[in-house]
Design a protein around this motif. Structure first.
Motif, PDB file in Angstrom:
ATOM      1  N   PRO A 730       0.799  -1.232   0.000  1.00  0.00           N
ATOM      2  CA  PRO A 730       0.000   0.000   0.000  1.00  0.00           C
ATOM      3  C   PRO A 730       0.830   1.279   0.000  1.00  0.00           C
ATOM      4  O   PRO A 730       0.417   2.277  -0.588  1.00  0.00           O
ATOM      5  N   ARG A 731       1.996   1.272   0.683  1.00  0.00           N
ATOM      6  CA  ARG A 731       2.817   2.478   0.683  1.00  0.00           C
ATOM      7  C   ARG A 731       3.331   2.775  -0.731  1.00  0.00           C
ATOM      8  O   ARG A 731       3.294   3.914  -1.185  1.00  0.00           O
ATOM      9  N   TRP A 732       3.834   1.752  -1.421  1.00  0.00           N
ATOM     10  CA  TRP A 732       4.321   1.942  -2.789  1.00  0.00           C
ATOM     11  C   TRP A 732       3.175   2.371  -3.702  1.00  0.00           C
ATOM     12  O   TRP A 732       3.347   3.245  -4.556  1.00  0.00           O
ATOM     13  N   PHE A 733       2.010   1.774  -3.525  1.00  0.00           N
ATOM     14  CA  PHE A 733       0.847   2.131  -4.333  1.00  0.00           C
ATOM     15  C   PHE A 733       0.513   3.608  -4.171  1.00  0.00           C
ATOM     16  O   PHE A 733       0.290   4.325  -5.153  1.00  0.00           O
ATOM     17  N   ALA A 734       0.467   4.083  -2.928  1.00  0.00           N
ATOM     18  CA  ALA A 734       0.100   5.474  -2.678  1.00  0.00           C
ATOM     19  C   ALA A 734       1.142   6.442  -3.225  1.00  0.00           C
ATOM     20  O   ALA A 734       0.799   7.518  -3.727  1.00  0.00           O
ATOM     21  N   LYS A 735       2.415   6.073  -3.161  1.00  0.00           N
ATOM     22  CA  LYS A 735       3.473   6.995  -3.562  1.00  0.00           C
ATOM     23  C   LYS A 735       3.735   6.986  -5.066  1.00  0.00           C
ATOM     24  O   LYS A 735       4.005   8.034  -5.658  1.00  0.00           O
ATOM     25  N   TYR A 736       3.646   5.810  -5.701  1.00  0.00           N
ATOM     26  CA  TYR A 736       4.147   5.701  -7.062  1.00  0.00           C
ATOM     27  C   TYR A 736       3.142   5.237  -8.108  1.00  0.00           C
ATOM     28  O   TYR A 736       3.386   5.414  -9.309  1.00  0.00           O
ATOM     29  N   ASN A 737       2.040   4.625  -7.718  1.00  0.00           N
ATOM     30  CA  ASN A 737       1.135   4.054  -8.715  1.00  0.00           C
ATOM     31  C   ASN A 737       0.662   5.104  -9.722  1.00  0.00           C
ATOM     32  O   ASN A 737       0.733   4.906 -10.941  1.00  0.00           O
ATOM     33  N   TYR A 738       0.176   6.229  -9.219  1.00  0.00           N
ATOM     34  CA  TYR A 738      -0.376   7.244 -10.112  1.00  0.00           C
ATOM     35  C   TYR A 738       0.713   8.066 -10.795  1.00  0.00           C
ATOM     36  O   TYR A 738       0.485   8.627 -11.875  1.00  0.00           O
ATOM     37  N   ILE A 739       1.905   8.128 -10.188  1.00  0.00           N
ATOM     38  CA  ILE A 739       3.032   8.770 -10.850  1.00  0.00           C
ATOM     39  C   ILE A 739       3.451   7.955 -12.077  1.00  0.00           C
ATOM     40  O   ILE A 739       3.692   8.494 -13.162  1.00  0.00           O
ATOM     41  N   VAL A 740       3.538   6.635 -11.915  1.00  0.00           N
ATOM     42  CA  VAL A 740       3.878   5.765 -13.044  1.00  0.00           C
ATOM     43  C   VAL A 740       2.789   5.830 -14.118  1.00  0.00           C
ATOM     44  O   VAL A 740       3.086   5.875 -15.322  1.00  0.00           O
ATOM     45  N   ALA A 741       1.532   5.837 -13.698  1.00  0.00           N
ATOM     46  CA  ALA A 741       0.434   5.936 -14.661  1.00  0.00           C
ATOM     47  C   ALA A 741       0.534   7.225 -15.467  1.00  0.00           C
ATOM     48  O   ALA A 741       0.331   7.232 -16.691  1.00  0.00           O
ATOM     49  N   ALA A 742       0.857   8.342 -14.791  1.00  0.00           N
ATOM     50  CA  ALA A 742       1.007   9.619 -15.486  1.00  0.00           C
ATOM     51  C   ALA A 742       2.176   9.582 -16.456  1.00  0.00           C
ATOM     52  O   ALA A 742       2.084  10.102 -17.588  1.00  0.00           O
ATOM     53  N   ALA A 743       3.290   8.984 -16.041  1.00  0.00           N
ATOM     54  CA  ALA A 743       4.461   8.907 -16.912  1.00  0.00           C
ATOM     55  C   ALA A 743       4.184   8.065 -18.147  1.00  0.00           C
ATOM     56  O   ALA A 743       4.614   8.408 -19.263  1.00  0.00           O
ATOM     57  N   LEU A 744       3.477   6.963 -17.994  1.00  0.00           N
ATOM     58  CA  LEU A 744       3.143   6.112 -19.140  1.00  0.00           C
ATOM     59  C   LEU A 744       2.245   6.852 -20.131  1.00  0.00           C
ATOM     60  O   LEU A 744       2.474   6.807 -21.349  1.00  0.00           O
ATOM     61  N   ASP A 745       1.226   7.534 -19.628  1.00  0.00           N
ATOM     62  CA  ASP A 745       0.349   8.296 -20.513  1.00  0.00           C
ATOM     63  C   ASP A 745       1.095   9.445 -21.183  1.00  0.00           C
ATOM     64  O   ASP A 745       0.976   9.661 -22.393  1.00  0.00           O
ATOM     65  N   GLY A 746       1.859  10.193 -20.381  1.00  0.00           N
ATOM     66  CA  GLY A 746       2.558  11.348 -20.927  1.00  0.00           C
ATOM     67  C   GLY A 746       3.617  10.965 -21.945  1.00  0.00           C
ATOM     68  O   GLY A 746       3.727  11.587 -23.013  1.00  0.00           O
ATOM     69  N   GLY A 747       4.424   9.954 -21.648  1.00  0.00           N
ATOM     70  CA  GLY A 747       5.448   9.528 -22.586  1.00  0.00           C
ATOM     71  C   GLY A 747       4.874   8.992 -23.875  1.00  0.00           C
ATOM     72  O   GLY A 747       5.406   9.247 -24.965  1.00  0.00           O
ATOM     73  N   THR A 748       3.770   8.240 -23.780  1.00  0.00           N
ATOM     74  CA  THR A 748       3.129   7.706 -24.984  1.00  0.00           C
ATOM     75  C   THR A 748       2.600   8.816 -25.869  1.00  0.00           C
ATOM     76  O   THR A 748       2.823   8.837 -27.086  1.00  0.00           O
ATOM     77  N   GLN A 749       1.881   9.779 -25.268  1.00  0.00           N
ATOM     78  CA  GLN A 749       1.335  10.871 -26.056  1.00  0.00           C
ATOM     79  C   GLN A 749       2.430  11.729 -26.666  1.00  0.00           C
ATOM     80  O   GLN A 749       2.327  12.168 -27.814  1.00  0.00           O
ATOM     81  N   ALA A 750       3.495  11.982 -25.911  1.00  0.00           N
ATOM     82  CA  ALA A 750       4.599  12.769 -26.448  1.00  0.00           C
ATOM     83  C   ALA A 750       5.235  12.064 -27.645  1.00  0.00           C
ATOM     84  O   ALA A 750       5.564  12.696 -28.661  1.00  0.00           O
ATOM     85  N   SER A 751       5.390  10.764 -27.555  1.00  0.00           N
ATOM     86  CA  SER A 751       5.974  10.005 -28.657  1.00  0.00           C
ATOM     87  C   SER A 751       5.076  10.040 -29.884  1.00  0.00           C
ATOM     88  O   SER A 751       5.543  10.237 -31.015  1.00  0.00           O
ATOM     89  N   LEU A 752       3.770   9.869 -29.695  1.00  0.00           N
ATOM     90  CA  LEU A 752       2.839   9.831 -30.825  1.00  0.00           C
ATOM     91  C   LEU A 752       2.735  11.168 -31.525  1.00  0.00           C
ATOM     92  O   LEU A 752       2.561  11.230 -32.746  1.00  0.00           O
ATOM     93  N   VAL A 753       2.829  12.265 -30.758  1.00  0.00           N
ATOM     94  CA  VAL A 753       2.662  13.594 -31.341  1.00  0.00           C
ATOM     95  C   VAL A 753       3.969  14.149 -31.877  1.00  0.00           C
ATOM     96  O   VAL A 753       4.021  14.684 -32.987  1.00  0.00           O
TER      97      VAL A 753
END
Length: 768
Positions: A730-753
C-alpha cells in the motif's frame, strides 16, 4: 453508461517548505500511511495519494499563464481538427499538454528577468502548480474538436451546403457552451463530494504534486517519473512504426491459423481482428486508450470484466448460431412475404429463425459500424434521398432496407440496456444523491435564488455559506471554500445565451430542425449526465430518439445530436476540469475563465482548419479509401449514421421491424438492476452491491470495433495495480502508482505527437 494539470523544484524553497510545514487535515503520505494501511475507499484515496494542503499565496493570474495557455490552446485546437481528418484518429491528451506546459513554464521562469517593470509583469514569481493547472484547463478545452464542425463538414461534403461563417461560429459557441451551463448547475452533487472521484484525473494531479514539491521530498518520485516517461517514449516507436505486430499478438492464432472460430474469439495477426481473448498487446496507446487501467478503481474494473466475459460468451455461442440460421435467399423470401402480405407464409420454426436474421455475421463484416446490403456490400445512403435531403419512399423501396453487422447490433442493444439500467440502478442504490441533485429546483431554493438574483451577475461575490468544520465535507472542497466561487448565476447566463443562440442558428444553417427540439434535448439528455455522472456513449440513443421525432430528416438528426449528445460530453469536460481545479486548489473563477477562453478560441480554430482542409482535400475526403495522409472516414460515418437513424428509425427500429429489440432494450434494461438489489437487501454477505449493472450491460457490446488485442493486457495491469499493489504494497501504491500511470500516458502521447509530426511532417502534410 458508466461512467466523466505541473510546477517544479525550482519553486522557492521558502514557499514550498512553508507549505509543507503548515498544519493540514491530512499529513504527508510517509507519516500517516504505514505499510499495513490499505486504501479502501474514495476518501482514503484522495487524502493519501494527492496533496490536500493549499498555499493561497500562489497566484494563477499571470501574463505567463495566459500567454502559454493561449499558445497551447492554438496548438491543441489546430492539431485536434487536423487529426479529425486523418486515417488514424489521435487525440491531444491532457497529460501531454500538462507536461509541455510545465516545460514551457519552467523555461519562461528561468529565462525571463525577475526585476524591474518587465520582471514584475512577465515573471513576478516562480512558475507554480496553479498556473500549470490554469494552462492545462484552458488548452485541454481547446484541444477537443468541436462536434459542430462535424455537422458543418457533412453539410459541405455531402449536401453542398455552405452555411454563413458568422452563423457557423455561433453554432459552435452555442453547442460547446450549452453543456457547461447545465453541468455547472449540478456542481454540488457531481463535483464537491468525495465519492465523485473522477479517477482519470488522479495521475495528472499526482504528477503536479510530485513536480511542485521541494526537491528533497520529491527527488525519488521525479526520478521514477522521468525514467518511466523516457522508456515509454522510446518504446512506442517500436509498436507504432517499426514492429506493428506488438499491437496484438495471439498465440492461439498461431496454433490454429485456419479456424475462423479461433480468429473470431482469440484474434488474428492484426490487433483489430476478432475479439482478442487471451491476446497480448504491448502498445500503451491501445492498452490505456480509453481508460488508464492503473487509475480506475477495482470495483468498476470488476464490472467491466464481467461485461467483457459475457461479450466473449455471446460472441462464441450466440452470434454464430444466429448467422447460420437463415440464408440470404431465405431472408429475401421471408422479408418480402412479411412486408407485402402482412403475415408470413412459413412454418413456425421458419418464422422463429427470421427473428434472428439481423445477426448476419457470416455475410457481413463482423466488426463494422457501416450499413450493408444483404449481399454484404456497403449500402449507398445517398441513393435513397431526394433533392431536399429527405428519405424518398420510392427510392428506399428500390434499394431496400439496409443491414447492420451483428456485432454492431449487439453494441446498440447493450448500450440501450445500460442506458435504461442507469436510471433504475441509481434510483435503487443512490436515491439520496438523486434527491440532492435536484434540490436546487425545490420551491424554497428557487425562491432564495430569485431573492438573491442580481441582473449584474458579474458582481456576485461568490461566497459559499457552508460550515468548514463539517467532517463530512470533502477535504479538498473545504480548502476551496476560502476562494470566491463561480456562482450559479454565471452558469445560468451561459446556459441562457447558448439556448438563445441555438434557437436562432438552427434557422440560419439549413438544419431542418424545428425550434422546440433543442429545448427537448437540453432538458432530457443534458440532465442525463448531470444525474448519472457516468460517461455513457449515448449517441445511438440520441439518434434513435431524434429519428422518431423527425422521421426522414437526416440533417435534422445531426443537429439534434449536436444539441443533446454534445451537451452531455461538454458537461463531462466541465466537471472533469473543475475537479482538477479542486484537487490542485485552483480558484473556481480562474478555472471558469480558463474553460471559457479555451473553448471559444478552440472552436474558432476548429472552424478555420475544417474549411481549409475541405477546400483543398474534398475529393479525398469523399473517397471511401482516402489516402495515408487524409481520410473522410469520420464525416462519412457521421453522415451514414444520421441517414440510418434520422431517415430510417421507423423502418428499422419501430415495433415489428427488423431491429425492434434494440428499442425494446430500454424497457428490459430498467429491470436489470432489480435482482441484484433484492439479493443484496436480503443476502448482504453476497456483496451484490459490488456490481455496477449499467457498466456490465454496456461492456457486453464493448468489442464491436477497434483494437481488441489490448483487453487481456488491460485487465492484467488493472489487477496488478488496483489489487496486488494496493493490498500487498500500500505504501508503494500510494506513492508511485499514479506517478507511473502519469508517466506512461505522458510519454506515450509525447511520442505519438512529437516523433511523426515535429519538426518534420505536420506542415508538409497540411499542404499535401
Amino acid at each position: 453508461m458508466a461512467t466523466d494539470a505541473l510546477d517544479e523544484k525550482s519553486v522557492p524553497a521558502l514557499d514550498e517548505k512553508t507549505l509543507e510545514s503548515k498544519p493540514s487535515d491530512v499529513e504527508s503520505i510517509e507519516a500517516v500511511l504505514p505499510d499495513t494501511k490499505v486504501i479502501e475507499n474514495e476518501r482514503d484515496l484522495i487524502t493519501n495519494v494527492i496533496s490536500v494542503g493549499d498555499d493561497s499565496s500562489l497566484n494563477p493570474w499571470t501574463i505567463r499563464a495566459f500567454v502559454i495557455g493561449i499558445g497551447l490552446s492554438a496548438f491543441g485546437g489546430v492539431l485536434a481538427e487536423i487529426y479529425y481528418f486523418k486515417p488514424q484518429t489521435v487525440s491531444v491528451s491532457t497529460m501531454f499538454l500538462a507536461i509541455i506546459s510545465y516545460v514551457m513554464g519552467m523555461a519562461w521562469s528561468s529565462v525571463m528577468p525577475t526585476r524591474g517593470v518587465v520582471g514584475r509583469w512577465l515573471n513576478p514569481h516562480p512558475f507554480n502548480k496553479k498556473e500549470n493547472a490554469f494552462i492545462v484547463i484552458m488548452s485541454s478545452a481547446a484541444a477537443t474538436s468541436a462536434l459542430g464542425t462535424e455537422v458543418l463538414a457533412v453539410q459541405r461534403l455531402f449536401y453542398n451546403i455552405t452555411p454563413n461563417p458568422g452563423a457557423s461560429i455561433f453554432l459552435l459557441f452555442s453547442s460547446q457552451l450549452l453543456g457547461y451551463g447545465i453541468g455547472g448547475l449540478f456542481r454540488s452533487v457531481l463535483l464537491y463530494p468525495s465519492k465523485m472521484l473522477y479517477p482519470g484525473v488522479l495521475p495528472l494531479v499526482s504528477m503536479f504534486d510530485m513536480l511542485f514539491k521541494d526537491a528533497a521530498s520529491a527527488k525519488k518520485k521525479i526520478r521514477v517519473f522521468w525514467i518511466v516517461f523516457g522508456v515509454i517514449f522510446i518504446w512506442e516507436i517500436f509498436p507504432e512504426w517499426m514492429f506493428p505486430l506488438l499491437t496484438g499478438f495471439s498465440i492461439f492464432c498461431l496454433a490454429d491459423q485456419r479456424s475462423t472460430d479461433f480468429t473470431r474469439i482469440f484474434g488474428g495477426s492484426n490487433g483489430n481482428e476478432g475479439l482478442g481473448f487471451l491476446s497480448f498487446c504491448f502498445d500503451w496507446q491501445y492498452i490505456a486508450g480509453s481508460y488508464n487501467p492503473m487509475a480506475i478503481p477495482l470495483k468498476a474494473q470488476f464490472s467491466n470484466l464481467v461485461g467483457y466475459l459475457l461479450c466473449m460468451w455471446g460472441s462464441y455461442y450466440i452470434l454464430p448460431g444466429f448467422s447460420r440460421s437463415l440464408s440470404i435467399t431465405e431472408l429475401y423470401l421471408l422479408a418480402s412475404t412479411t412486408r407485402t402480405s402482412g403475415s408470413p407464409r412459413a412454418s413456425p420454426s421458419y418464422v422463429l429463425r427470421f427473428a434472428y436474421q439481423p445477426f448476419l455475421t457470416k455475410q457481413l463484416a463482423q466488426l463494422s459500424q457501416e450499413l450493408f446490403y444483404a449481399n454484404g456490400t456497403v449500402y449507398d445512403q445517398l441513393l435513397i434521398l431526394n433533392d431536399k435531403y429527405e428519405v424518398d419512399p420510392e427510392l428506399l423501396q428500390q434499394q431496400g432496407l439496409p443491414f447492420y453487422a451483428g456485432t454492431w447490433v449487439v453494441q446498440l442493444l447493450t448500450t440501450n440496456l445500460g442506458m435504461a439500467a442507469t436510471f433504475s440502478h441509481l434510483l435503487l442504490w443512490n436515491r439520496n444523491d438523486l434527491r440532492n441533485a435536484w434540490a436546487w429546483l425545490s420551491p424554497s431554493e428557487l425562491k432564495r435564488m430569485w431573492a438573491n438574483f442580481d441582473i449584474r451577475f458579474w458582481r456576485d461575490d461568490g461566497v459559499r455559506e457552508q460550515a468548514t468544520d463539517d467532517e463530512d465535507i470533502d477535504p479538498h472542497y473545504r480548502e476551496m471554500l476560502k476562494y470566491p466561487d463561480s456562482p450559479n448565476s454565471w452558469y445560468l447566463v451561459c446556459l441562457a445565451a447558448s439556448v438563445i443562440m441555438a434557437l436562432v442558428i438552427i434557422y440560419k444553417t439549413d438544419s431542418t430542425l424545428p425550434w422546440y427540439t433543442p429545448t427537448v434535448s437540453i432538458v432530457f439528455f443534458g440532465s442525463l449526465y448531470a444525474i448519472t455522472g457516468l460517461q455513457f456513449i449515448i449517441q445511438p440513443f440520441v439518434q434513435m430518439i431524434g429519428g422518431f421525432i423527425h422521421p426522414g430528416k437526416p440533417m435534422a438528426n445531426m443537429y439534434f445530436v449536436l444539441f443533446s449528445y454534445n451537451s452531455v460530453n461538454q458537461a463531462l469536460l466541465l466537471l472533469r476540469d473543475l475537479k482538477i481545479a479542486q484537487y490542485t486548489k485552483l480558484p473556481p473563477r480562474a478555472a471558469f475563465t480558463a474553460q471559457i477562453i479555451g473553448t471559444l478560441f478552440g472552436a474558432v480554430l476548429n472552424f478555420v482548419l475544417m474549411n481549409t482542409i475541405i477546400d483543398n482535400q474534398t475529393p479525398i475526403l469523399l473517397s471511401v479509401e482516402g489516402t495515408n495522409i487524409w481520410s473522410g472516414q469520420q464525416p462519412q460515418q457521421y453522415n451514414s449514421q444520421a441517414i440510418a437513424w434520422g431517415g430510417l428509425s421507423h423502418e428499422l427500429f419501430a415495433v415489428g421491424q427488423r431491429y425492434q429489440f434494440v428499442a425494446w432494450a430500454y424497457v428490459i434494461g430498467l429491470f436489470v438492476p432489480v435482482p441484484f438489489w433484492i439479493v443484496h437487501r436480503y443476502f448482504p454477505k453476497l456483496r451484490a452491491d459490488y456490481l455496477y449493472t449499467p457498466v456490465i450491460c454496456y461492456y457486453i457490446g464493448w468489442l464491436c470495433v477497434g483494437i481488441n488485442s489490448s483487453i487481456t493486457t488491460y485487465f492484467m495491469i488493472a489487477w496488478f495495480s488496483q489489487w496486488w499493489l494496493r493490498t500487498r504494497y500500500p505504501r508503494w501504491f500510494a506513492k508511485y502508482n499514479y506517478i507511473v500511470a502519469a508517466a506512461l500516458d505522458g510519454g506515450t502521447q509525447a511520442s505519438l505527437v512529437l516523433i511523426p509530426d515535429i519538426p518534420f511532417g505536420l506542415c508538409t502534410r497540411c499542404r499535401s
